[in-house]
Motif scaffolding. Structure first.
Motif, short mmCIF file in Angstrom:
data_model
loop_
_atom_site.label_atom_id
_atom_site.label_comp_id
_atom_site.label_asym_id
_atom_site.label_seq_id
_atom_site.Cartn_x
_atom_site.Cartn_y
_atom_site.Cartn_z
N VAL A 1 -8.22 12.71 -0.85
CA VAL A 1 -7.93 11.43 -1.49
C VAL A 1 -6.57 11.55 -2.17
N HIS A 2 -5.69 10.56 -1.92
CA HIS A 2 -4.37 10.63 -2.56
C HIS A 2 -3.85 9.26 -2.97
N ASP A 3 -3.17 9.24 -4.11
CA ASP A 3 -2.47 8.05 -4.58
C ASP A 3 -1.19 8.53 -5.26
N HIS A 4 -0.24 7.57 -5.40
CA HIS A 4 1.04 7.93 -6.00
C HIS A 4 1.28 7.04 -7.22
N GLY A 5 2.03 7.55 -8.18
CA GLY A 5 2.38 6.74 -9.34
C GLY A 5 3.70 7.19 -9.91
N LEU B 1 10.53 7.25 5.06
CA LEU B 1 11.03 7.42 3.69
C LEU B 1 10.30 6.43 2.80
N GLN B 2 9.75 6.94 1.72
CA GLN B 2 8.90 6.13 0.83
C GLN B 2 9.56 5.97 -0.54
N LEU B 3 9.45 4.75 -1.06
CA LEU B 3 10.01 4.45 -2.39
C LEU B 3 8.89 4.03 -3.34
N ASP C 1 0.99 13.92 10.99
CA ASP C 1 0.64 14.30 12.37
C ASP C 1 0.02 13.12 13.12
N LEU C 2 0.27 11.91 12.65
CA LEU C 2 -0.39 10.72 13.20
C LEU C 2 -0.27 10.51 14.71
N PRO C 3 0.93 10.70 15.30
CA PRO C 3 0.99 10.50 16.76
C PRO C 3 0.02 11.43 17.49
N ALA D 1 -5.13 4.56 -4.02
CA ALA D 1 -5.80 5.74 -3.46
C ALA D 1 -6.45 5.44 -2.10
N HIS D 2 -6.32 6.39 -1.20
CA HIS D 2 -7.00 6.30 0.09
C HIS D 2 -7.10 7.71 0.69
N TYR D 3 -7.79 7.79 1.80
CA TYR D 3 -7.81 9.06 2.54
C TYR D 3 -7.88 8.77 4.03
N HIS D 4 -7.48 9.77 4.81
CA HIS D 4 -7.49 9.62 6.28
C HIS D 4 -7.60 10.98 6.94
N SER D 5 -7.88 10.94 8.23
CA SER D 5 -8.04 12.20 8.97
C SER D 5 -6.70 12.80 9.39
N LEU E 1 10.43 11.95 1.59
CA LEU E 1 10.21 11.93 3.04
C LEU E 1 8.74 12.22 3.28
N ASP E 2 8.08 11.33 4.03
CA ASP E 2 6.69 11.56 4.45
C ASP E 2 6.70 12.16 5.84
N GLY E 3 5.85 13.13 6.07
CA GLY E 3 5.65 13.66 7.42
C GLY E 3 4.16 13.66 7.74
N GLU F 1 0.84 -1.22 0.00
CA GLU F 1 0.00 0.00 0.00
C GLU F 1 0.86 1.25 0.00
N ARG F 2 1.81 1.31 0.94
CA ARG F 2 2.85 2.35 0.90
C ARG F 2 4.13 1.66 1.30
N ARG F 3 5.14 1.70 0.39
CA ARG F 3 6.42 1.07 0.72
C ARG F 3 7.28 2.12 1.43
N ILE G 1 2.60 15.56 4.66
CA ILE G 1 3.42 16.32 3.70
C ILE G 1 4.43 15.35 3.09
N ARG G 2 4.87 15.65 1.88
CA ARG G 2 5.97 14.88 1.26
C ARG G 2 7.04 15.87 0.87
N PHE G 3 8.29 15.49 1.09
CA PHE G 3 9.40 16.30 0.63
C PHE G 3 10.27 15.39 -0.24
C1 1HN Z 1 0.17 7.51 4.01
O1 1HN Z 1 -1.07 7.72 3.60
C2 1HN Z 1 1.24 7.68 3.14
O2 1HN Z 1 -0.13 8.32 1.33
C3 1HN Z 1 2.53 7.50 3.58
O3 1HN Z 1 1.95 8.03 0.95
C4 1HN Z 1 2.80 7.13 4.88
C5 1HN Z 1 1.99 6.52 7.06
C6 1HN Z 1 0.96 6.29 7.91
C7 1HN Z 1 -0.33 6.49 7.51
C8 1HN Z 1 -0.62 6.90 6.24
C9 1HN Z 1 0.99 8.04 1.72
C10 1HN Z 1 1.74 6.92 5.76
C11 1HN Z 1 0.42 7.12 5.34
#
Ligand code: 1HN
Length: 351
Positions: free
Chosen positions: A144-148, A92-94, A162-164, A103-107, A158-160, A67-69, A111-113
């Motif tokens: 709603v967001h997805d990556h390609g 860090l996401q690859l 506010d989850l905690p 695609a998904h969404y959450h509360s 870099l993903d940041g 889902e997210r590597r 941010i991505r850098f």
């Molecule tokens: C998430 O939605 C992404 O959309 C990345 O790329 C990291 C970590 C925890 C929860 C949701 C993304 C995430 C995340």
């Protein structure tokens, strides 16, 4: 006077309270604390070895399957919690060539850098944002967001999040979409063309959301602003050097309601004053190398490293090189400021 012989002892008294789930405040510890304390420690994740493991993860699992590597940057003080500081998540996401992250969404807000790669996209609420190194991309709460990645090179960012904080407040919702890629309803990078220059505002949009309408802050504009300030010889802030906040073009405030983002230039031979604030931060080194002393601990950083500044840690930044250093950071400032919990103190230099 109470009769001491018939009076139960304090210990006996307290024992009688447990079945009723009550407890004397005068015996309670750790409730009213004199100053902020955190389990989080100052810590640096060097890019080289983390990148190596991320590429290995790329051979073990697909972005779609995962889902997210992502490799989570876990603060060693936080007992395995998925958090870089007590209130901020970082990872860090690859995304490898020709992969998608569905695609998904959450509360929670994100941010991505962008760290490396060129031309992969994040789609946010119907708009594709084409990413280059140094770009900041927002995926605000509920969007709603997805990556390609339709390019031939791996993309790492870099993903940041506010989850905690969101989880601590017990306000987390998460929903995958039925389709892998969301329907596109806007032109690629449309919000950048409408808002990124900051002088004009599209009159037909009545923007009432609590986050920035600009979904991508391109690095070329950010870098130009930093370097022009250096050229102009501006002094900036004694504690942070030339520090700019990424701003919501409608309000001038933070880009998200829970997190703020900053681009910072430390001029050559710069040694900042020391200070501390209640807010915590995650820094990413865009260019150059230097030292940040946090609570007396020297953290040496190089390009593409990421480091955590715990809340209330005394810190100062040093650039001993003859080239400017540039840092990106995200913090929990807006959340704390909204609640009236922002405090700052200047301190004596530690080194
Ligand atoms: C998430 O939605 C992404 O959309 C990345 O790329 C990291 C970590 C925890 C929860 C949701 C993304 C995430 C995340």
């Amino acid at each position: 006077m109470p009769d001491k012989t018939t009076q139960p002892s304090m210990d006996q008294f307290i024992e009688t309270l447990a079945p009723l789930h009550i407890y004397p405040l005068w015996k309670q510890e750790g409730l009213l604390i004199r100053r902020p304390t955190t389990e989080a420690v100052p810590y640096l994740w060097p890019y080289g070895p983390v990148r190596e493991r991320l590429m290995e993860a790329g051979r073990l699992i697909s972005a779609e399957e995962a889902e997210r590597r992502v490799l989570i940057l876990k603060n060693p003080g936080l007992n395995g919690k998925p958090a870089a500081t007590a209130r901020l998540y970082a990872g860090l996401q690859l995304v490898l060539p020709h992969e998608i992250a569905p695609a998904h969404y959450h509360s929670a807000s994100a941010i991505r850098f962008v760290v490396e790669g060129s031309g992969a996209f994040t789609a946010v609420d119907g708009e594709r944002l084409i990413m280059q190194p140094g770009d900041l991309v927002l995926t605000p709460a509920w969007s709603v967001h997805d990556h390609g990645n339709e390019t031939d090179t791996p993309m790492i960012w870099l993903d940041g999040l506010d989850l905690p904080l969101v989880n601590g407040l017990e306000c987390s919702f998460f929903q995958p979409l039925d389709t892998k890629a969301q329907k596109l309803t806007r032109s690629d990078d449309e919000s950048e063309r409408q808002y990124a220059y900051g002088q004009l505002r599209p009159s037909w949009v009545n923007w009432t959301k609590n986050y920035s309408p600009l979904a991508k802050y391109p690095w070329n504009a950010t870098e130009r602003i930093l370097l022009d300030a250096l050229k102009d010889g501006v002094a900036g802030s004694p504690t942070d050097g030339i520090l700019f906040e990424y701003s919501n073009p409608i309000t001038g405030g933070s880009v998200l309601p829970t997190m703020a983002c900053y681009a910072q230039l430390l001029p050559p031979k710069f040694h900042s004053d020391a200070h501390r604030h209640t807010t915590s931060a995650v820094y990413h080194v865009v260019r150059g190398s230097g030292t940040t002393i946090m609570d007396g601990q020297r953290i040496e950083w190089n390009e593409r490293d990421t480091f955590a500044l715990p809340g209330w840690a005394v810190h100062e930044h040093i650039n001993n090189a003859s080239e400017p250093a540039m840092l990106f950071s995200f913090t929990d400032d807006p959340a704390l400021k909204a609640l009236g919990f922002y405090q700052e103190q200047s301190e004596n230099k530690q080194g």
